[in-house]
Design a protein around this motif. Structure first.
Motif, PDB file in Angstrom:
ATOM      1  N   ALA A  63      33.728   6.219  45.314  1.00  0.00           N
ATOM      2  CA  ALA A  63      34.692   7.061  46.041  1.00  0.00           C
ATOM      3  C   ALA A  63      34.742   6.698  47.526  1.00  0.00           C
ATOM      4  CB  ALA A  63      34.319   8.529  45.868  1.00  0.00           C
ATOM      5  N   SER A  64      33.680   6.055  48.016  1.00  0.00           N
ATOM      6  CA  SER A  64      33.650   5.726  49.444  1.00  0.00           C
ATOM      7  C   SER A  64      34.382   4.417  49.752  1.00  0.00           C
ATOM      8  CB  SER A  64      32.195   5.633  49.910  1.00  0.00           C
ATOM      9  OG  SER A  64      31.571   4.523  49.292  1.00  0.00           O
ATOM     10  N   ILE A  65      34.962   3.798  48.748  1.00  0.00           N
ATOM     11  CA  ILE A  65      35.651   2.511  48.958  1.00  0.00           C
ATOM     12  C   ILE A  65      37.167   2.710  48.936  1.00  0.00           C
ATOM     13  CG2 ILE A  65      36.042   0.210  47.949  1.00  0.00           C
ATOM     14  CD1 ILE A  65      33.143   0.506  46.777  1.00  0.00           C
ATOM     15  N   ASP A  66      37.835   2.093  49.897  1.00  0.00           N
ATOM     16  CA  ASP A  66      39.302   2.127  49.932  1.00  0.00           C
ATOM     17  C   ASP A  66      39.803   0.974  49.047  1.00  0.00           C
ATOM     18  OD1 ASP A  66      41.975   1.950  50.480  1.00  0.00           O
ATOM     19  OD2 ASP A  66      41.764   2.016  52.660  1.00  0.00           O
ATOM     20  N   TRP A  67      40.056   1.282  47.782  1.00  0.00           N
ATOM     21  CA  TRP A  67      40.339   0.230  46.795  1.00  0.00           C
ATOM     22  C   TRP A  67      41.655  -0.494  47.064  1.00  0.00           C
ATOM     23  CZ3 TRP A  67      36.389  -1.346  44.012  1.00  0.00           C
ATOM     24  CH2 TRP A  67      35.331  -0.462  43.810  1.00  0.00           C
ATOM     25  N   GLY A  68      42.657   0.259  47.538  1.00  0.00           N
ATOM     26  CA  GLY A  68      43.956  -0.368  47.826  1.00  0.00           C
ATOM     27  C   GLY A  68      43.805  -1.418  48.915  1.00  0.00           C
ATOM     28  N   ASN A  69      43.033  -1.064  49.919  1.00  0.00           N
ATOM     29  CA  ASN A  69      42.808  -1.977  51.032  1.00  0.00           C
ATOM     30  C   ASN A  69      41.941  -3.160  50.591  1.00  0.00           C
ATOM     31  OD1 ASN A  69      43.104  -2.682  53.725  1.00  0.00           O
ATOM     32  ND2 ASN A  69      41.122  -1.787  54.263  1.00  0.00           N
ATOM     33  N   LEU A  70      40.991  -2.884  49.702  1.00  0.00           N
ATOM     34  CA  LEU A  70      40.082  -3.944  49.260  1.00  0.00           C
ATOM     35  C   LEU A  70      40.838  -5.059  48.529  1.00  0.00           C
ATOM     36  CD1 LEU A  70      37.087  -4.887  49.022  1.00  0.00           C
ATOM     37  CD2 LEU A  70      37.051  -3.786  46.790  1.00  0.00           C
ATOM     38  N   SER A  71      41.707  -4.676  47.585  1.00  0.00           N
ATOM     39  CA  SER A  71      42.428  -5.723  46.845  1.00  0.00           C
ATOM     40  C   SER A  71      43.326  -6.536  47.780  1.00  0.00           C
ATOM     41  CB  SER A  71      43.230  -5.127  45.683  1.00  0.00           C
ATOM     42  OG  SER A  71      44.068  -4.103  46.136  1.00  0.00           O
ATOM     43  N   ARG A  72      43.871  -5.847  48.807  1.00  0.00           N
ATOM     44  CA  ARG A  72      44.726  -6.560  49.771  1.00  0.00           C
ATOM     45  C   ARG A  72      43.881  -7.549  50.602  1.00  0.00           C
ATOM     46  NH1 ARG A  72      47.626  -2.461  50.776  1.00  0.00           N
ATOM     47  NH2 ARG A  72      46.187  -1.573  52.280  1.00  0.00           N
ATOM     48  N   LYS A  73      42.722  -7.060  51.066  1.00  0.00           N
ATOM     49  CA  LYS A  73      41.849  -7.901  51.893  1.00  0.00           C
ATOM     50  C   LYS A  73      41.333  -9.118  51.108  1.00  0.00           C
ATOM     51  CE  LYS A  73      38.569  -5.970  54.495  1.00  0.00           C
ATOM     52  NZ  LYS A  73      37.597  -4.915  54.843  1.00  0.00           N
ATOM     53  N   ILE A  74      40.949  -8.869  49.863  1.00  0.00           N
ATOM     54  CA  ILE A  74      40.437  -9.971  49.026  1.00  0.00           C
ATOM     55  C   ILE A  74      41.536 -11.018  48.826  1.00  0.00           C
ATOM     56  CG2 ILE A  74      39.698 -10.570  46.669  1.00  0.00           C
ATOM     57  CD1 ILE A  74      38.102  -7.963  46.604  1.00  0.00           C
ATOM     58  N   THR A  75      42.748 -10.534  48.529  1.00  0.00           N
ATOM     59  CA  THR A  75      43.859 -11.463  48.297  1.00  0.00           C
ATOM     60  C   THR A  75      44.147 -12.270  49.562  1.00  0.00           C
ATOM     61  OG1 THR A  75      44.759  -9.872  46.721  1.00  0.00           O
ATOM     62  CG2 THR A  75      46.256 -11.602  47.478  1.00  0.00           C
ATOM     63  N   GLU A  76      44.175 -11.601  50.708  1.00  0.00           N
ATOM     64  CA  GLU A  76      44.427 -12.312  51.972  1.00  0.00           C
ATOM     65  C   GLU A  76      43.349 -13.365  52.221  1.00  0.00           C
ATOM     66  OE1 GLU A  76      44.822  -9.381  55.084  1.00  0.00           O
ATOM     67  OE2 GLU A  76      46.722  -8.679  54.229  1.00  0.00           O
ATOM     68  N   PHE A  77      42.103 -12.966  52.008  1.00  0.00           N
ATOM     69  CA  PHE A  77      40.973 -13.874  52.227  1.00  0.00           C
ATOM     70  C   PHE A  77      41.114 -15.121  51.355  1.00  0.00           C
ATOM     71  CE2 PHE A  77      36.761 -15.153  50.540  1.00  0.00           C
ATOM     72  CZ  PHE A  77      36.174 -15.628  51.702  1.00  0.00           C
ATOM     73  N   ILE A  78      41.430 -14.896  50.085  1.00  0.00           N
ATOM     74  CA  ILE A  78      41.501 -16.022  49.147  1.00  0.00           C
ATOM     75  C   ILE A  78      42.697 -16.917  49.448  1.00  0.00           C
ATOM     76  CG2 ILE A  78      41.866 -16.617  46.700  1.00  0.00           C
ATOM     77  CD1 ILE A  78      40.070 -14.146  46.069  1.00  0.00           C
ATOM     78  N   TYR A  79      43.828 -16.334  49.755  1.00  0.00           N
ATOM     79  CA  TYR A  79      45.030 -17.146  50.001  1.00  0.00           C
ATOM     80  C   TYR A  79      44.960 -17.875  51.342  1.00  0.00           C
ATOM     81  CZ  TYR A  79      47.428 -15.996  45.712  1.00  0.00           C
ATOM     82  OH  TYR A  79      47.783 -15.917  44.383  1.00  0.00           O
ATOM     83  N   GLN A  80      44.099 -17.382  52.251  1.00  0.00           N
ATOM     84  CA  GLN A  80      43.881 -18.135  53.491  1.00  0.00           C
ATOM     85  C   GLN A  80      43.015 -19.353  53.216  1.00  0.00           C
ATOM     86  OE1 GLN A  80      42.209 -15.476  56.406  1.00  0.00           O
ATOM     87  NE2 GLN A  80      44.190 -14.511  56.790  1.00  0.00           N
ATOM     88  N   LYS A  81      42.061 -19.165  52.306  1.00  0.00           N
ATOM     89  CA  LYS A  81      41.117 -20.240  51.966  1.00  0.00           C
ATOM     90  C   LYS A  81      41.730 -21.285  51.047  1.00  0.00           C
ATOM     91  CE  LYS A  81      36.636 -19.905  50.709  1.00  0.00           C
ATOM     92  NZ  LYS A  81      35.533 -20.254  51.588  1.00  0.00           N
ATOM     93  N   GLN A  82      42.509 -20.806  50.100  1.00  0.00           N
ATOM     94  CA  GLN A  82      43.003 -21.680  49.035  1.00  0.00           C
ATOM     95  C   GLN A  82      44.527 -21.758  49.090  1.00  0.00           C
ATOM     96  OE1 GLN A  82      40.703 -22.608  46.307  1.00  0.00           O
ATOM     97  NE2 GLN A  82      39.089 -21.766  47.574  1.00  0.00           N
ATOM     98  N   THR A  83      45.047 -22.817  48.539  1.00  0.00           N
ATOM     99  CA  THR A  83      46.502 -22.889  48.486  1.00  0.00           C
ATOM    100  C   THR A  83      47.009 -22.894  47.046  1.00  0.00           C
ATOM    101  OG1 THR A  83      46.245 -25.254  48.765  1.00  0.00           O
ATOM    102  CG2 THR A  83      46.955 -23.982  50.705  1.00  0.00           C
ATOM    103  N   VAL A  84      46.300 -23.605  46.164  1.00  0.00           N
ATOM    104  CA  VAL A  84      46.775 -23.709  44.781  1.00  0.00           C
ATOM    105  C   VAL A  84      45.762 -23.071  43.832  1.00  0.00           C
ATOM    106  CG1 VAL A  84      47.568 -25.315  43.005  1.00  0.00           C
ATOM    107  CG2 VAL A  84      47.826 -25.907  45.413  1.00  0.00           C
ATOM    108  N   PRO A  85      46.185 -22.115  42.962  1.00  0.00           N
ATOM    109  CA  PRO A  85      45.239 -21.539  42.019  1.00  0.00           C
ATOM    110  C   PRO A  85      44.691 -22.616  41.080  1.00  0.00           C
ATOM    111  CG  PRO A  85      47.415 -20.531  41.798  1.00  0.00           C
ATOM    112  CD  PRO A  85      47.532 -21.610  42.814  1.00  0.00           C
ATOM    113  N   GLY A  86      43.425 -22.492  40.753  1.00  0.00           N
ATOM    114  CA  GLY A  86      42.825 -23.462  39.841  1.00  0.00           C
ATOM    115  C   GLY A  86      42.257 -24.667  40.556  1.00  0.00           C
ATOM    116  N   LYS A  87      42.443 -24.730  41.886  1.00  0.00           N
ATOM    117  CA  LYS A  87      41.907 -25.878  42.639  1.00  0.00           C
ATOM    118  C   LYS A  87      40.994 -25.384  43.746  1.00  0.00           C
ATOM    119  CE  LYS A  87      44.725 -29.211  40.937  1.00  0.00           C
ATOM    120  NZ  LYS A  87      44.764 -28.655  39.601  1.00  0.00           N
TER     121      LYS A  87
END
Lengths: 89, 189
Positions: A63-87
């Motif tokens: 309950a102490s986690i902002d889940w909506g924000n977490l999925s957004r942050k994770i996605t931003e982090f990954i898409y900054q790091k990676q460009t193509v899925p699977g690579k």
């Protein structure tokens, strides 16, 4: 007694909703006539009940986690790091 | 009739296809759908919110990198939780373990117990149960948590941990018996 050993395992499966209907009926019939297994059933049922007491601690942490924000942050982090899925980089 | 969970209402293969095509929104939807399940599994292992959140991020990064390896028709959730389990073990080795002891070994039994329960000294039943749970072997504890907190079926646990159904049943039985023996003195009869 050998029979009781088998039913000990089935009590755990029963309390975990993993026993087929046929085996469930056999277990319930055995429990009616075996006081030792009835006692075992009661004790294991109580352990399972206590297991649920931990759920509130887990719920509290979740309950102490902002889940909506977490999925957004994770996605931003990954898409900054990676460009193509699977690579990898 | 059982209500469908959020992820059961979504067309997962379609979502995965969109992610493969580079659709960022689809990836975020996928993360939103499964992040709690991943967190729960990681939390059961580390009993620590911060570590569990690191595992969630690492799991979705690994998922993104391995997206092409997912075989259509397989159970996506089980595959994702298998990734999570492996990341928990790698993360433990990297941050808490002596590397040489566990190098190349992803067997949960080899890992010591994590004990980050803040309520460790408390005597209420919840913390007693938590301490008892920590005394189980890693594999028994993980199976117990997957069964009772992640609400997975035996066959799903077997797939995630890559062990036989019989082994799952047997380890779960041992976990419950050990918990019963550990907790009995506190419960009274």
């Amino acid at each position: 007694m050998k029979e009781c050993k088998k039913y000990k395992k089935e009590i755990v499966a029963f309390l975990s909703q993993e026993l087929s209907e046929e085996k469930r009926n056999l277990l319930l019939a055995h429990l009616k006539q075996c006081p030792l297994c009835r006692q075992e059933f009661k004790e294991l049922e109580r352990v399972m009940k206590e297991a649920h007491s931990l759920q509130s601690g887990i719920d509290q942490a979740m309950a102490s986690i902002d889940w909506g924000n977490l999925s957004r942050k994770i996605t931003e982090f990954i898409y900054q790091k990676q460009t193509v899925p699977g690579k990898k980089d | 009739m059982r209500k469908k969970t959020a992820e059961e209402k979504v067309d997962i293969p379609l979502l995965l296809e969109k992610v493969k095509q580079g659709n960022r929104e689809a990836f975020m939807t996928l993360t939103a759908l499964y992040q709690k399940k991943v967190f729960l599994l990681a939390f059961s292992f580390f009993r620590n919110k911060e570590d569990a959140l690191d595992i969630v991020q690492e799991t979705f990064l690994r998922l993104y990198q391995k997206m092409d390896m997912f075989q259509t028709g397989k159970n996506f959730q089980n595959w994702l939780l298998q990734i999570t389990k492996n990341i928990c073990i790698d993360y433990y080795r990297k941050n808490y373990g002596k590397k040489s002891l566990y190098e190349g070994n992803r067997d949960l039994e080899g890992l010591p117990l994590m004990n980050n329960d803040n309520a460790f000294n408390s005597s209420d039943l919840k913390s007693i149960f938590s301490r008892c749970l920590q005394k189980l072997t890693s594999k028994q504890r993980m199976i117990f948590v997957m069964k009772h907190y992640n609400q997975l079926k035996y066959r799903e646990i077997a797939q995630i941990l890559n062990i036989s159904l019989g082994t799952v049943k047997s380890l779960h039985f041992k976990a419950v018996q050990n918990l019963k023996n550990l907790i009995s003195p506190y419960l009274g009869r």
